[in-house]
Design an enzyme around this catalytic site. Structure first.
Site, PDB file in Angstrom:
ATOM      1  N   GLY A 103     -36.371  19.146  -6.994  1.00  0.00           N
ATOM      2  CA  GLY A 103     -37.400  18.780  -7.968  1.00  0.00           C
ATOM      3  C   GLY A 103     -38.776  18.507  -7.389  1.00  0.00           C
ATOM      4  N   GLY A 129     -40.280  20.416  -5.243  1.00  0.00           N
ATOM      5  CA  GLY A 129     -40.867  21.682  -4.772  1.00  0.00           C
ATOM      6  C   GLY A 129     -42.001  22.143  -5.675  1.00  0.00           C
ATOM      7  N   GLN A 130     -42.455  23.374  -5.431  1.00  0.00           N
ATOM      8  CA  GLN A 130     -43.641  23.885  -6.129  1.00  0.00           C
ATOM      9  C   GLN A 130     -43.456  23.880  -7.642  1.00  0.00           C
ATOM     10  OE1 GLN A 130     -44.364  28.102  -5.544  1.00  0.00           O
ATOM     11  NE2 GLN A 130     -46.470  27.981  -6.302  1.00  0.00           N
ATOM     12  N   ILE A 180     -34.078  15.972  -1.755  1.00  0.00           N
ATOM     13  CA  ILE A 180     -33.605  15.331  -0.536  1.00  0.00           C
ATOM     14  C   ILE A 180     -34.787  14.781   0.264  1.00  0.00           C
ATOM     15  CG2 ILE A 180     -33.675  17.428   0.874  1.00  0.00           C
ATOM     16  CD1 ILE A 180     -30.831  16.330   1.914  1.00  0.00           C
ATOM     17  N   ASP A 182     -28.493  14.904  -2.031  1.00  0.00           N
ATOM     18  CA  ASP A 182     -28.284  16.023  -1.099  1.00  0.00           C
ATOM     19  C   ASP A 182     -27.401  17.052  -1.797  1.00  0.00           C
ATOM     20  OD1 ASP A 182     -26.984  16.308   2.313  1.00  0.00           O
ATOM     21  OD2 ASP A 182     -27.427  17.803   0.769  1.00  0.00           O
ATOM     22  N   TYR A 230     -32.547  34.462   2.396  1.00  0.00           N
ATOM     23  CA  TYR A 230     -32.996  33.973   1.078  1.00  0.00           C
ATOM     24  C   TYR A 230     -32.617  34.975  -0.009  1.00  0.00           C
ATOM     25  CZ  TYR A 230     -36.509  32.951  -2.564  1.00  0.00           C
ATOM     26  OH  TYR A 230     -37.169  32.695  -3.742  1.00  0.00           O
TER      27      TYR A 230
HETATM   28  C1  VAH Z   1     -41.167  33.356  -1.424  1.00  0.00           C
HETATM   29  N1  VAH Z   1     -42.512  32.295  -3.180  1.00  0.00           N
HETATM   30  O1  VAH Z   1     -42.184  33.892  -1.076  1.00  0.00           O
HETATM   31  C2  VAH Z   1     -41.154  32.674  -2.801  1.00  0.00           C
HETATM   32  C3  VAH Z   1     -40.668  33.625  -3.821  1.00  0.00           C
HETATM   33  C4  VAH Z   1     -41.126  35.729  -4.877  1.00  0.00           C
HETATM   34  C5  VAH Z   1     -41.306  34.988  -3.666  1.00  0.00           C
HETATM   35  O2  VAH Z   1     -39.318  33.710  -3.837  1.00  0.00           O
HETATM   36  O3  VAH Z   1     -40.164  33.351  -0.739  1.00  0.00           O
END
Ligand code: VAH
Length: 317
Positions: free
Chosen positions: A7, A9-10, A33, A50, A139
């Site tokens: 929560g 974050g951006q 966290i 966490d 990611y």
């Molecule tokens: C990133 N801002 O750059 C994030 C997003 C679409 C990009 O997932 O990793």
């Protein structure tokens, strides 16, 4: 009651503001966290949690009678590549915890995915909802996994899972968390502060982008949509696509003295080169009437109206 993980974050703080207007301040709980600044506590309930602590998460969900969960905890593209073991734990094991709790307690679950869920073998211009997804970052791999697991839990256990693939999100009052699209936020701050911006991507690197208000609007719309309207559980959403060069030209309408230089970061350039250039979001526009409000000129106008565009340089001279 609503719980937002990650929560701080951006996106989390802006989402909480919107949800608190809708559901009431005390019915939206931010968790993260990290220790928040004091003002976060004044704007509504915060719980330190966490995402890897399954038992604690379950207590939070039951004790606070959570019914909707927005799962924003994740390491983004660039920071994930710098710490793959942690990214795998948070983005995959953390996601598993959330899926099990959401299924067990019949929550409506939103998990964001991303343009980063596609890779070099995906069609890039445009990228449709359904196509090859072989991303080249932990990611992206973890977000494809989240999409597949969320849809499996929906089919197998009836979990009300909803997911939007976000473009790079631009916001004025919050910082991005170590992604590849972060340059598009930093340029505004540097233009005002110093009149100079060093960009880590090549000038012609085209990426899908979106202003945060459009992103949060889409997120609420898909969560509000009646289940029968959703022919899919994971949707691309799109607003605009631009290159650093195009963004700089638009920024220079407000800060004419902006000097843009390019110092390419090979890691983030390789990530950006593997991502979509344009997003096809026709399914979202058809199924639940999605449409964006901010194009590039409106984005830049709004950012400077928030940040103030009289650059320190102009003031200094
Ligand atoms: C990133 N801002 O750059 C994030 C997003 C679409 C990009 O997932 O990793």
């Amino acid at each position: 009651r609503v719980l937002i993980t990650g929560g701080l974050g951006q996106l989390g703080v802006g989402l909480a503001k919107l949800l608190r207007k809708r559901f009431g301040k005390n019915n939206v709980i931010l968790s993260d966290i990290r220790k928040p600044a004091d003002n976060v506590f004044y704007s509504g309930p915060f719980i330190f949690a966490d995402i890897l602590d399954y038992k604690n998460l379950r207590e939070i969900v039951v004790n606070n009678r959570i019914t909707w969960l927005f799962h924003y905890s994740a390491l983004l593209s660039a920071v994930g590549e710098a710490n793959v073991p942690l990214a795998r734990a948070v983005n995959i094991t953390g996601l598993h915890n959330i899926l099990d709790i959401a299924a067990e307690h019949n929550l409506r679950l939103f998990v964001p995915s991303t343009i980063g869920a596609f890779g070099p073998t995906s069609p890039r211009d445009p990228t449709p909802d359904l196509c090859i997804q072989r991303p080249r970052t932990i990611y992206g791999v973890s977000k494809v996994h989240a999409e597949l697991m969320g849809e499996y839990y929906h089919c197998r256990y009836g979990l009300d899972f909803r997911c939007l693939r976000y473009p790079g999100i631009i916001s004025a009052d919050s910082q991005p968390g170590g992604g590849t699209t972060d340059y598009a936020v930093q340029i505004f701050h540097d233009a005002i502060k110093t009149g100079k911006f060093k960009c880590y991507l090549r000038p012609d690197t085209r990426l899908p982008m979106m202003y945060i208000d459009d992103c949060l609007k889409a997120t609420l719309e898909v969560m509000d949509a009646p289940a029968e309207a959703l022919t899919m559980r994971t949707y691309n959403i799109s607003a605009m696509s631009f290159t650093p060069e195009e963004l700089a030209q638009e920024v220079q309408k407000y800060v004419p003295e902006l000097q843009m230089t390019y110092n390419v970061d090979q890691v983030r350039q390789a990530i950006a080169d593997s991502w979509p250039m344009n997003f096809d979001d026709s399914n979202a526009r058809r199924d639940w009437g999605w449409k964006h409000d901010y194009d590039l000129p409106e984005l830049v106008t709004t950012m400077f109206s928030y940040l103030g565009s009289d650059s320190r340089i102009a003031q200094a001279n």
